[in-house]
Design an enzyme around this catalytic site. Structure first.
Site, PDB file in Angstrom:
ATOM      1  N   LEU A 409       0.835  -1.200   0.000  1.00  0.00           N
ATOM      2  CA  LEU A 409       0.000   0.000   0.000  1.00  0.00           C
ATOM      3  C   LEU A 409       0.871   1.252   0.000  1.00  0.00           C
ATOM      4  CD1 LEU A 409      -2.723  -1.027   2.579  1.00  0.00           C
ATOM      5  CD2 LEU A 409      -2.747  -1.321   0.106  1.00  0.00           C
ATOM      6  N   GLY A 449       2.594  -9.054   6.430  1.00  0.00           N
ATOM      7  CA  GLY A 449       2.796  -8.225   7.623  1.00  0.00           C
ATOM      8  C   GLY A 449       2.700  -6.770   7.224  1.00  0.00           C
ATOM      9  N   GLY A 450       2.333  -5.912   8.188  1.00  0.00           N
ATOM     10  CA  GLY A 450       2.219  -4.499   7.894  1.00  0.00           C
ATOM     11  C   GLY A 450       1.206  -4.260   6.778  1.00  0.00           C
ATOM     12  N   ASP A 451       1.635  -3.534   5.742  1.00  0.00           N
ATOM     13  CA  ASP A 451       0.750  -3.260   4.610  1.00  0.00           C
ATOM     14  C   ASP A 451       1.201  -4.003   3.363  1.00  0.00           C
ATOM     15  OD1 ASP A 451       3.082  -1.891   4.229  1.00  0.00           O
ATOM     16  OD2 ASP A 451       2.176   0.047   3.785  1.00  0.00           O
ATOM     17  N   GLU A 452       1.817  -5.176   3.536  1.00  0.00           N
ATOM     18  CA  GLU A 452       2.302  -5.979   2.414  1.00  0.00           C
ATOM     19  C   GLU A 452       1.426  -7.215   2.224  1.00  0.00           C
ATOM     20  OE1 GLU A 452       6.349  -6.800   3.393  1.00  0.00           O
ATOM     21  OE2 GLU A 452       7.086  -4.949   2.487  1.00  0.00           O
TER      22      GLU A 452
END
Length: 545
Positions: A409, A449-452
């Site tokens: 993102l 994880g995160g925005d991946e």
């Protein structure tokens, strides 16, 4: 007759105590040893896997940095240092800094953070530097004390090559062994009151880490001092009892750290392990007379009254244990000690029913969590890697094609910073729903994880051109879907995404290489202006909405 029963009772008690002391307690000690050994080996294996994951994560990061480093920055030290600072901020896995060294090993091109004296060191004579010059993958040094500050460190390095495959620099990361999230838990935690952990490098004959700070980076004992240690150095992994170098008998369990050849030792003194057995032995011996007198009193006073309902209850319990009758609460005939015992048994039955139901629910939940992301419900990295390996095997076997879409993102971090993680989590859940929309049952959507996020598209056309065309249509659809504003609690968030595409076309590449290709393509899409997708083919053809 009463005294005969009393005499028989005394004989039985003495015999029972003797059996417990000389037979039952040793048997129980063996069971306790096996149980503690199994638990200890499980702990050692968990610690070993945790260490292995930490090392592999850092190796992967160094490999990615060496690939992503722009060659033109090698001539611009200030910009190179800024580049290192940004990478350290994004992935602070090397707490002692990131370095870029000259190919001749004389000094540094750049470092972050700056440590006094490190830029003037000569690296050409170190084993890990020489290994990095000739390696195609990241290499790791043996544990050592840093020449700049004397701290126990581990260095991971990878070569930076130009278009002609010549080494133009070496990227290295330095991590202090007891840094938080690396080996600090192994050094801080203990087993029981006086046990602990060791991390040993058999190739270097060195204690890498220890619950005892004085043992860190000290040489291992000479052969013959600790026989179980000698076996472990030769490759034995498991559990055993041994006498350590200080003359203390220990229960030790060994588990391998696969990526390094090191092994973890979880150890605890046997005096601590067998303390309950020794306490029971002392208790039996010291309280035999009291038990005898108490038994005689019971037989004289309450035997006729108590024995009958107790026998009935015991008989019912034995029948339940043998399966002759279903497990169920027993009737309480009198509210005395026997009645309390029956009530306790009834409570135990209820608890067993409850725990069995809770265990079934917990197993179902853990089975789901083992392969899914807790926030979005998408598959996690473990499941993605499994699906990717299956797709790779099927493609190699059948000659089919598949594709990886690495989605990141754009500008997601400001949402968390300005509106809080609750809003960010809500956006991620809506992103996951949109990624799943119109996906086939054979496709895999996972959150790293995160925005991946990563999408695995399988069973594609046998024609590579058609495959590429079909994948780009999917990427275009994803870009359009994720560009639609997100409504979170009345707040409107506008996002875009950058997508990297890696196609498997029958060329012998590994799963990790495909992931790296998709990741590299994603970064190229970001560099091209975001809200774009890029297909990895060696030349990077990119397309935008």
């Amino acid at each position: 007759m009463k005294f005969r029963f009393i005499g028989l009772g005394v004989v039985l008690i003495v015999a029972g105590v003797s059996l417990r002391v000389f037979f039952a307690l040793p048997f129980a000690q063996g069971l306790l040893r096996d149980e503690v050994a199994n638990q200890q080996l499980s702990i050692a294996s968990y610690v070993a896997r945790d260490i292995d994951h930490s090392i592999e994560t850092r190796r992967t990061l160094i490999g990615e940095l060496s690939t992503a480093l722009p060659p033109e920055l090698l001539q611009q030290p200030q910009k190179l240092a800024t580049w290192l600072q940004e990478r350290q901020r994004l992935n602070p896995l090397f707490n002692s800094g990131l370095l870029v060294m000259r190919p001749d090993g004389v000094g540094l091109l750049a470092e972050y953070p700056v440590i006094a004296g490190r830029s003037n060191l000569l690296y050409s004579g170190t084993d890990w530097f020489q290994a990095a010059l000739h390696a195609d993958a990241p290499v790791m040094s043996k544990p050592e004390r840093g020449r700049a500050n004397g701290e126990p460190i581990l260095i991971m390095a990878a070569p930076v090559r130009n278009a002609a495959r010549q080494v133009v620099a070496v990227v290295a990361g330095v991590v202090v062994l007891n840094t938080p999230g690396f080996l600090d838990r192994l050094q801080e935690n203990r087993l029981g009151a006086s046990g602990g952990f060791l991390l040993i490098s058999p190739a270097d004959k060195l204690f890498v880490a220890s619950s005892d700070p004085a043992m860190v980076l000290k040489p291992t004992p000479e052969p013959g001092v600790n026989l179980l240690h000698d076996r472990a150095m030769a490759g034995f992994r498991g559990t055993g009892i041994t006498i350590n170098a200080k003359g203390v008998e220990e229960l030790s369990s060994m588990a391998t750290v696969p990526s390094t050849g090191w092994f973890v030792v979880a150890r605890i003194p046997t005096t601590e392990v067998f303390h309950p057995i020794q306490a029971m032995r002392n208790f039996f011996l010291k309280n035999t007379l009291a038990v005898l007198f108490g038994t005689i009193a019971i037989l004289l006073l309450v035997l006729p009254h108590l024995l009958r309902p107790l026998t009935s209850a015991a008989q019912a319990m034995r029948e339940m244990a043998d399966g002759k009758r279903p497990l169920a609460p027993l009737p309480v005939r009198r509210r005395d000690e026997v009645g309390d015992l029956v009530l306790g048994f009834n409570y135990l039955v209820e608890r067993l029913y409850e725990k069995e139901a809770a265990l079934m629910a917990s197993e179902a939940s853990m089975a789901f969590m083992a392969h899914h992301d807790a926030l979005t419900g998408l598959y996690n990295r473990t499941m993605l890697e499994d699906r990717l390996q299956q797709a790779l095997a099927r493609a190699q076997r059948e000659g089919s094609h598949f594709a990886l879409l690495f989605c990141d993102l754009d500008d997601f971090k400001p949402i968390n910073d300005q509106y809080g993680h609750a809003a960010g989590d809500a956006v991620l859940r809506q992103v996951a729903a949109r990624l799943l929309d119109e996906r086939r049952s054979t496709d895999t959507v996972a959150r790293l994880g995160g925005d991946e996020f990563v999408i695995l598209l399988t069973d594609l056309s046998d024609n590579l051109g058609d495959t590429c065309s079909g994948v780009t249509v999917v990427a275009q659809q994803l870009l359009e879907s994720l560009s639609i504003p997100f409504n979170i609690g009345g707040k409107i968030f506008q996002l875009s995404t950058s997508i990297g595409i890696a196609l498997y076309s029958g060329i012998g590449v590994s799963a990790s290489q495909l992931m790296s290709q998709a990741d590299i393509a994603m970064y190229r899409a970001k560099a091209a202006g975001k809200n774009e997708f890029c297909v990895f083919d060696g030349t990077f053809e990119s397309f935008s909405v």
